[in-house]
Design an enzyme around this catalytic site. Structure first.
Site, PDB file in Angstrom:
ATOM      1  N   GLU A  56     -42.745  31.123  94.471  1.00 44.43           N
ATOM      2  CA  GLU A  56     -41.710  32.094  94.873  1.00 44.43           C
ATOM      3  C   GLU A  56     -42.207  32.849  96.109  1.00 44.43           C
ATOM      4  OE1 GLU A  56     -40.851  34.946  91.794  1.00 44.43           O
ATOM      5  OE2 GLU A  56     -39.649  36.197  93.137  1.00 44.43           O
TER       6      GLU A  56
ATOM      7  N   PRO B 206     -29.254  32.732 100.001  1.00 47.95           N
ATOM      8  CA  PRO B 206     -28.168  33.334 100.769  1.00 47.95           C
ATOM      9  C   PRO B 206     -28.632  34.266 101.867  1.00 47.95           C
ATOM     10  CG  PRO B 206     -28.251  34.228  98.545  1.00 47.95           C
ATOM     11  CD  PRO B 206     -29.166  33.045  98.575  1.00 47.95           C
ATOM     12  N   ASN B 207     -27.964  34.125 102.991  1.00 49.37           N
ATOM     13  CA  ASN B 207     -28.108  34.988 104.169  1.00 49.37           C
ATOM     14  C   ASN B 207     -29.367  34.724 104.981  1.00 49.37           C
ATOM     15  OD1 ASN B 207     -25.644  36.511 103.828  1.00 49.37           O
ATOM     16  ND2 ASN B 207     -26.633  37.399 102.024  1.00 49.37           N
TER      17      ASN B 207
ATOM     18  N   HIS C 176     -41.197  35.837  99.197  1.00 48.56           N
ATOM     19  CA  HIS C 176     -40.348  36.857  99.829  1.00 48.56           C
ATOM     20  C   HIS C 176     -40.982  37.312 101.124  1.00 48.56           C
ATOM     21  CE1 HIS C 176     -37.835  36.815  96.396  1.00 48.56           C
ATOM     22  NE2 HIS C 176     -38.908  36.906  95.632  1.00 48.56           N
TER      23      HIS C 176
ATOM     24  N   SER D 220     -40.174  40.106 102.834  1.00 50.06           N
ATOM     25  CA  SER D 220     -40.439  41.549 102.743  1.00 50.06           C
ATOM     26  C   SER D 220     -41.204  41.848 101.460  1.00 50.06           C
ATOM     27  CB  SER D 220     -39.114  42.320 102.751  1.00 50.06           C
ATOM     28  OG  SER D 220     -38.330  41.969 101.622  1.00 50.06           O
TER      29      SER D 220
ATOM     30  N   ALA E 267     -31.280  37.169  97.552  1.00 50.87           N
ATOM     31  CA  ALA E 267     -30.822  38.118  96.536  1.00 50.87           C
ATOM     32  C   ALA E 267     -30.624  37.472  95.166  1.00 50.87           C
ATOM     33  CB  ALA E 267     -29.530  38.779  97.002  1.00 50.87           C
TER      34      ALA E 267
ATOM     35  N   ARG F 187     -30.400  39.327 112.630  1.00 50.55           N
ATOM     36  CA  ARG F 187     -29.929  40.602 112.069  1.00 50.55           C
ATOM     37  C   ARG F 187     -31.123  41.273 111.397  1.00 50.55           C
ATOM     38  NH1 ARG F 187     -25.640  38.421 113.529  1.00 50.55           N
ATOM     39  NH2 ARG F 187     -23.624  38.353 112.478  1.00 50.55           N
TER      40      ARG F 187
ATOM     41  N   ASN G  50     -37.486  30.724  98.519  1.00 53.10           N
ATOM     42  CA  ASN G  50     -37.042  32.085  98.815  1.00 53.10           C
ATOM     43  C   ASN G  50     -35.567  32.134  98.445  1.00 53.10           C
ATOM     44  OD1 ASN G  50     -36.296  34.585  99.651  1.00 53.10           O
ATOM     45  ND2 ASN G  50     -37.182  34.427 101.710  1.00 53.10           N
TER      46      ASN G  50
HETATM   47  O1  CA2 Z   1     -37.780  39.475 101.462  1.00 49.30           O
HETATM   48  C1  CA2 Z   1     -37.190  38.430 101.184  1.00 49.30           C
HETATM   49  O2  CA2 Z   1     -37.520  37.328 101.581  1.00 49.30           O
HETATM   50  C2  CA2 Z   1     -35.912  38.516 100.339  1.00 49.30           C
HETATM   51  O3  CA2 Z   1     -35.876  37.376  99.483  1.00 49.30           O
HETATM   52  C3  CA2 Z   1     -34.765  38.474 101.331  1.00 49.30           C
HETATM   53  C4  CA2 Z   1     -33.398  38.678 100.648  1.00 49.30           C
HETATM   54  C5  CA2 Z   1     -33.402  39.924  99.782  1.00 49.30           C
HETATM   55  O4  CA2 Z   1     -32.168  40.023  99.101  1.00 49.30           O
HETATM   56  C6  CA2 Z   1     -34.532  39.896  98.772  1.00 49.30           C
HETATM   57  O5  CA2 Z   1     -34.507  41.086  98.037  1.00 49.30           O
HETATM   58  C7  CA2 Z   1     -35.866  39.765  99.486  1.00 49.30           C
HETATM   59  C8  CA2 Z   1     -32.337  38.845 101.744  1.00 49.30           C
HETATM   60  C9  CA2 Z   1     -32.177  37.658 102.595  1.00 49.30           C
HETATM   61  C10 CA2 Z   1     -31.240  37.994 103.691  1.00 49.30           C
HETATM   62  O6  CA2 Z   1     -31.892  37.703 104.907  1.00 49.30           O
HETATM   63  C11 CA2 Z   1     -31.449  38.312 106.022  1.00 49.30           C
HETATM   64  C12 CA2 Z   1     -32.154  38.051 107.158  1.00 49.30           C
HETATM   65  C13 CA2 Z   1     -31.778  38.655 108.318  1.00 49.30           C
HETATM   66  C14 CA2 Z   1     -30.705  39.499 108.353  1.00 49.30           C
HETATM   67  C15 CA2 Z   1     -29.983  39.743 107.206  1.00 49.30           C
HETATM   68  C16 CA2 Z   1     -30.361  39.137 106.035  1.00 49.30           C
END
Ligand code: CA2
Length: 155
Positions: free
Chosen positions: A103, A10-11, A105, A107, A82, A18, A79
């Protein structure tokens, strides 16, 4: 040529558009292009997908497991966004489908909020790549390649 699946949760469709301070300014389409080049180098066809729906990700993991058993898929880079921190269903799909999964991520979740420190997926992952930005995607593909059994035919 076998496929590799890169599955995004998701996202992640918002990547590059963003929160560039957290996730960088590279779009998911640009990540896909990088992955396609590395997959080709490794002798694989890339199947790159994103979904905001947990059940669709479950379906894709089950599909990948079935195709892996018949040799058509080498594994998955996941990936899960959340859902990483919430989804027993995704963990069950990985273990139930017996799919080889790295897996990923973008960040470094361990430097972020405490709720991001636990992953339901790590216990069923072959390995985890965290905190290298979007460069983690090609790293994860290369990591997956190191996990494959040696081909006795050499090909
Ligand atoms: O660091 C990562 O790849 C995460 O999987 C990204 C997820 C976060 O919930 C995990 O804790 C770590 C969030 C993905 C949302 O991606 C966005 C990208 C740009 C702007 C907003 C959200």
């Amino acid at each position: 040529m076998p496929s590799v699946l890169v599955l995004n949760g998701p996202n992640l469709n918002l990547l590059g558009r963003r929160e560039p301070g957290v996730y960088g300014s590279t779009t998911l389409a640009e990540v896909e292009a990088d992955c396609r080049a590395v997959a080709a180098e490794l002798g694989w066809t890339l199947e790159f997908r994103q979904s905001n729906q947990e059940g669709e990700l479950v379906d894709w993991l089950q599909e990948a497991g079935g195709r892996q058993q018949s040799g058509g898929v080498v594994g998955v880079v996941l990936n899960a966004g959340a859902y990483t921190h919430t989804s027993i269903a995704l963990a069950d799909a990985v273990s139930g489908a017996q799919v080889r999964m790295v897996e990923l991520h973008i960040s470094n979740v361990h430097r972020r909020e405490a709720f991001r420190h636990h992953s339901y997926l790590s216990a069923v992952a072959a390995g985890v790549i965290v905190g290298f930005g979007v460069a983690g995607y090609p790293l994860a593909l290369r990591a997956l390649a190191t996990l494959l059994p040696a081909d006795p035919a050499g090909g």
